[in-house]
Design a protein around this motif. Structure first.
Motif, PDB file in Angstrom:
ATOM      1  N   VAL A 169      17.187 -11.803  -8.962  1.00 47.98           N
ATOM      2  CA  VAL A 169      15.798 -12.251  -8.797  1.00 47.98           C
ATOM      3  C   VAL A 169      14.983 -11.012  -8.447  1.00 47.98           C
ATOM      4  N   ASP A 170      14.353 -10.418  -9.440  1.00 50.67           N
ATOM      5  CA  ASP A 170      13.726  -9.107  -9.291  1.00 50.67           C
ATOM      6  C   ASP A 170      12.717  -9.050  -8.153  1.00 50.67           C
ATOM      7  N   GLU A 171      11.953 -10.125  -7.994  1.00 50.23           N
ATOM      8  CA  GLU A 171      10.884 -10.110  -6.985  1.00 50.23           C
ATOM      9  C   GLU A 171      11.398 -10.273  -5.561  1.00 50.23           C
ATOM     10  N   GLN A 172      12.703 -10.525  -5.394  1.00 49.90           N
ATOM     11  CA  GLN A 172      13.284 -10.650  -4.059  1.00 49.90           C
ATOM     12  C   GLN A 172      14.408  -9.642  -3.817  1.00 49.90           C
ATOM     13  N   LEU A 173      14.506  -8.623  -4.647  1.00 50.63           N
ATOM     14  CA  LEU A 173      15.639  -7.701  -4.567  1.00 50.63           C
ATOM     15  C   LEU A 173      15.752  -7.028  -3.204  1.00 50.63           C
ATOM     16  N   LEU A 174      14.628  -6.632  -2.614  1.00 46.19           N
ATOM     17  CA  LEU A 174      14.691  -5.935  -1.329  1.00 46.19           C
ATOM     18  C   LEU A 174      15.367  -6.797  -0.268  1.00 46.19           C
ATOM     19  N   PHE A 193      14.457 -13.478 -17.132  1.00 42.89           N
ATOM     20  CA  PHE A 193      14.009 -12.455 -18.071  1.00 42.89           C
ATOM     21  C   PHE A 193      13.805 -11.144 -17.323  1.00 42.89           C
ATOM     22  N   SER A 194      14.540 -10.120 -17.711  1.00 40.67           N
ATOM     23  CA  SER A 194      14.637  -8.877 -16.954  1.00 40.67           C
ATOM     24  C   SER A 194      13.369  -8.037 -16.997  1.00 40.67           C
ATOM     25  N   THR A 195      12.972  -7.497 -15.838  1.00 42.59           N
ATOM     26  CA  THR A 195      11.858  -6.539 -15.779  1.00 42.59           C
ATOM     27  C   THR A 195      12.350  -5.105 -15.724  1.00 42.59           C
ATOM     28  N   TYR A 196      13.651  -4.878 -15.578  1.00 40.87           N
ATOM     29  CA  TYR A 196      14.142  -3.512 -15.405  1.00 40.87           C
ATOM     30  C   TYR A 196      14.075  -2.701 -16.691  1.00 40.87           C
ATOM     31  N   ASN A 197      13.831  -3.361 -17.820  1.00 40.05           N
ATOM     32  CA  ASN A 197      13.606  -2.635 -19.062  1.00 40.05           C
ATOM     33  C   ASN A 197      12.363  -1.759 -18.978  1.00 40.05           C
ATOM     34  N   TYR A 198      11.338  -2.234 -18.278  1.00 43.87           N
ATOM     35  CA  TYR A 198      10.075  -1.489 -18.232  1.00 43.87           C
ATOM     36  C   TYR A 198       9.597  -1.193 -16.802  1.00 43.87           C
ATOM     37  N   LEU A 199      10.200  -1.813 -15.793  1.00 41.00           N
ATOM     38  CA  LEU A 199       9.884  -1.504 -14.392  1.00 41.00           C
ATOM     39  C   LEU A 199      11.089  -0.871 -13.685  1.00 41.00           C
ATOM     40  N   GLY A 200      12.025  -0.356 -14.456  1.00 40.80           N
ATOM     41  CA  GLY A 200      13.216   0.240 -13.862  1.00 40.80           C
ATOM     42  C   GLY A 200      12.901   1.422 -12.975  1.00 40.80           C
ATOM     43  N   LYS A 201      11.993   2.267 -13.405  1.00 39.09           N
ATOM     44  CA  LYS A 201      11.668   3.455 -12.610  1.00 39.09           C
ATOM     45  C   LYS A 201      11.065   3.063 -11.264  1.00 39.09           C
ATOM     46  N   LYS A 202      10.148   2.105 -11.295  1.00 37.92           N
ATOM     47  CA  LYS A 202       9.532   1.642 -10.043  1.00 37.92           C
ATOM     48  C   LYS A 202      10.564   0.998  -9.137  1.00 37.92           C
ATOM     49  N   THR A 203      11.471   0.203  -9.709  1.00 33.14           N
ATOM     50  CA  THR A 203      12.507  -0.448  -8.897  1.00 33.14           C
ATOM     51  C   THR A 203      13.488   0.579  -8.353  1.00 33.14           C
ATOM     52  N   ASN A 204      13.801   1.595  -9.131  1.00 34.10           N
ATOM     53  CA  ASN A 204      14.669   2.662  -8.634  1.00 34.10           C
ATOM     54  C   ASN A 204      14.031   3.395  -7.459  1.00 34.10           C
ATOM     55  N   GLN A 205      12.719   3.537  -7.483  1.00 34.37           N
ATOM     56  CA  GLN A 205      12.025   4.142  -6.343  1.00 34.37           C
ATOM     57  C   GLN A 205      12.214   3.296  -5.088  1.00 34.37           C
ATOM     58  N   MET A 206      12.198   1.988  -5.262  1.00 37.83           N
ATOM     59  CA  MET A 206      12.445   1.100  -4.123  1.00 37.83           C
ATOM     60  C   MET A 206      13.872   1.266  -3.608  1.00 37.83           C
ATOM     61  N   LEU A 207      14.845   1.334  -4.523  1.00 39.69           N
ATOM     62  CA  LEU A 207      16.241   1.509  -4.119  1.00 39.69           C
ATOM     63  C   LEU A 207      16.431   2.827  -3.378  1.00 39.69           C
ATOM     64  N   PHE A 215      11.968   2.015   5.003  1.00 40.61           N
ATOM     65  CA  PHE A 215      11.739   0.607   4.696  1.00 40.61           C
ATOM     66  C   PHE A 215      10.279   0.292   4.404  1.00 40.61           C
ATOM     67  N   SER A 216       9.368   1.066   4.977  1.00 40.98           N
ATOM     68  CA  SER A 216       7.947   0.848   4.703  1.00 40.98           C
ATOM     69  C   SER A 216       7.634   1.126   3.236  1.00 40.98           C
ATOM     70  N   SER A 217       8.145   2.240   2.729  1.00 49.26           N
ATOM     71  CA  SER A 217       7.913   2.565   1.320  1.00 49.26           C
ATOM     72  C   SER A 217       8.622   1.568   0.407  1.00 49.26           C
ATOM     73  N   ALA A 218       9.836   1.190   0.792  1.00 54.44           N
ATOM     74  CA  ALA A 218      10.585   0.218  -0.012  1.00 54.44           C
ATOM     75  C   ALA A 218       9.807  -1.092  -0.109  1.00 54.44           C
ATOM     76  N   LEU A 219       9.233  -1.514   1.001  1.00 47.09           N
ATOM     77  CA  LEU A 219       8.466  -2.758   1.010  1.00 47.09           C
ATOM     78  C   LEU A 219       7.220  -2.630   0.141  1.00 47.09           C
ATOM     79  N   ASN A 220       6.562  -1.480   0.196  1.00 51.43           N
ATOM     80  CA  ASN A 220       5.387  -1.270  -0.647  1.00 51.43           C
ATOM     81  C   ASN A 220       5.744  -1.396  -2.125  1.00 51.43           C
ATOM     82  N   HIS A 221       6.869  -0.803  -2.506  1.00 51.34           N
ATOM     83  CA  HIS A 221       7.303  -0.885  -3.899  1.00 51.34           C
ATOM     84  C   HIS A 221       7.602  -2.336  -4.291  1.00 51.34           C
ATOM     85  N   GLN A 222       8.274  -3.070  -3.400  1.00 50.19           N
ATOM     86  CA  GLN A 222       8.587  -4.465  -3.713  1.00 50.19           C
ATOM     87  C   GLN A 222       7.322  -5.291  -3.842  1.00 50.19           C
TER      88      GLN A 222
END
Length: 296
Positions: A169-174, A193-207, A215-222
């Motif tokens: 569930v992409d929107e709850q990954l954090l 339906f996966s968003t990591y095809n086109y939001l992978g870079k942004k999600t990797n920044q969260m990881l 955690f503050s930056s991770a939350l901002n990304h999420q």
């Protein structure tokens, strides 16, 4: 999920199956697709022939050829290629699983037949109880539900088994990372339906922020990712819309979905493009720490 390789970790893009305007598979762009995921999104694991890839709208022979193309084009570029072999027929699943092994896929994933099925509901934690005795190559699961209690129990009761716990569930990954998720196979809400095809870079920044305990930056990304997902879900989000967004962001023609699905409207594409630009996703500008409005 079964595999003979190391545990699957990090982001896994559930791949789209490119189509021509006549509904035939466009195999010619899969090599370009692999390069885009690796070089532009930083995603090196793929989940082929799942819901995002319209796997159940493909014939068995088409699924076999799509799997072959991803394994071939991904060699020495992708870390792991997982082939989804779920079908309404267990015989077909077995055939597809055997084929995946023969072509050198790194693993398989399967959803149980879902049309004719038992009525009793089984929680994921119950499925994992004693599973390696039945499936010695079992490596982990994709959890595509918002029930974090069930997910947490899966992790808590199987810590010694070194399973891959992939959240879906992409929107709850954090939140899932806090609960012990080891990675993620992209999907949104109940739509899969996966968003990591086109939001992978942004999600990797969260990881990366989570790994650094920022955690503050991770939350901002999420939150930023959630803003886009919330926007497109309200517009109506599915395979058609996923293909339109991926075409827009990557420049790779994904084509329309296979019938009976209809292609995304021009209005949807225009609205999605405007939102992506407002969130800096098309240029992938970094969020500034502590500034939630940087992606508003």
């Amino acid at each position: 999920m079964a595999s003979s390789k190391k545990k699957l970790q990090g982001l896994v893009a559930a791949t789209i199956t490119p189509m021509t305007e006549h509904g035939e598979i466009n195999f010619s762009v899969i090599g370009q697709y692999v390069d885009y995921l690796v070089e532009e999104q930083g995603v090196k694991n793929v989940f082929v022939n799942g819901t995002t890839g319209e796997g159940l709208s493909l014939s068995v022979s088409e699924r076999r050829r799509v799997a072959e193309e991803w394994v071939t084009k991904g060699r020495n570029k992708l870390d792991q290629v997982v082939i989804h072999v779920g079908a309404l027929s267990l015989k077909e699943s077995q055939e597809l699983a055997q084929h995946a092994a023969e072509i050198g896929a790194d693993g398989i994933a399967v959803i149980a037949p879902f049309f004719l099925k038992p009525w009793n509901k089984v929680r994921a934690e119950e499925v994992l109880d004693g599973i390696q005795e039945k499936i010695p190559t079992f490596q982990g699961l994709k959890f595509s539900d918002t029930d974090l209690l069930d997910f947490g129990q899966c992790v808590d009761q199987n810590r010694q088994r070194q399973f891959a716990f992939l959240f879906g569930v992409d929107e709850q990954l954090l939140s899932a990372l806090v609960m012990g998720a080891t990675g993620a196979v992209g999907s949104v809400c109940c739509f899969l339906f996966s968003t990591y095809n086109y939001l992978g870079k942004k999600t990797n920044q969260m990881l990366e922020a989570f790994e650094k305990k920022d955690f503050s930056s991770a939350l901002n990304h999420q939150f930023c990712i959630q803003r886009f997902i919330n926007f497109v879900v309200k517009l109506g989000f599915g395979v058609s819309q996923t293909k339109a967004i991926m075409t827009l962001v990557s420049g790779i023609p994904m084509g329309p979905p296979r019938l009976p699905l209809q292609k995304a409207s021009r209005e949807f594409t225009d609205n999605a493009e405007a939102k992506l630009k407002s969130l800096d996703f098309l240029s992938f500008n970094d969020l500034k720490e502590g500034n939630l409005e940087a992606c508003s």
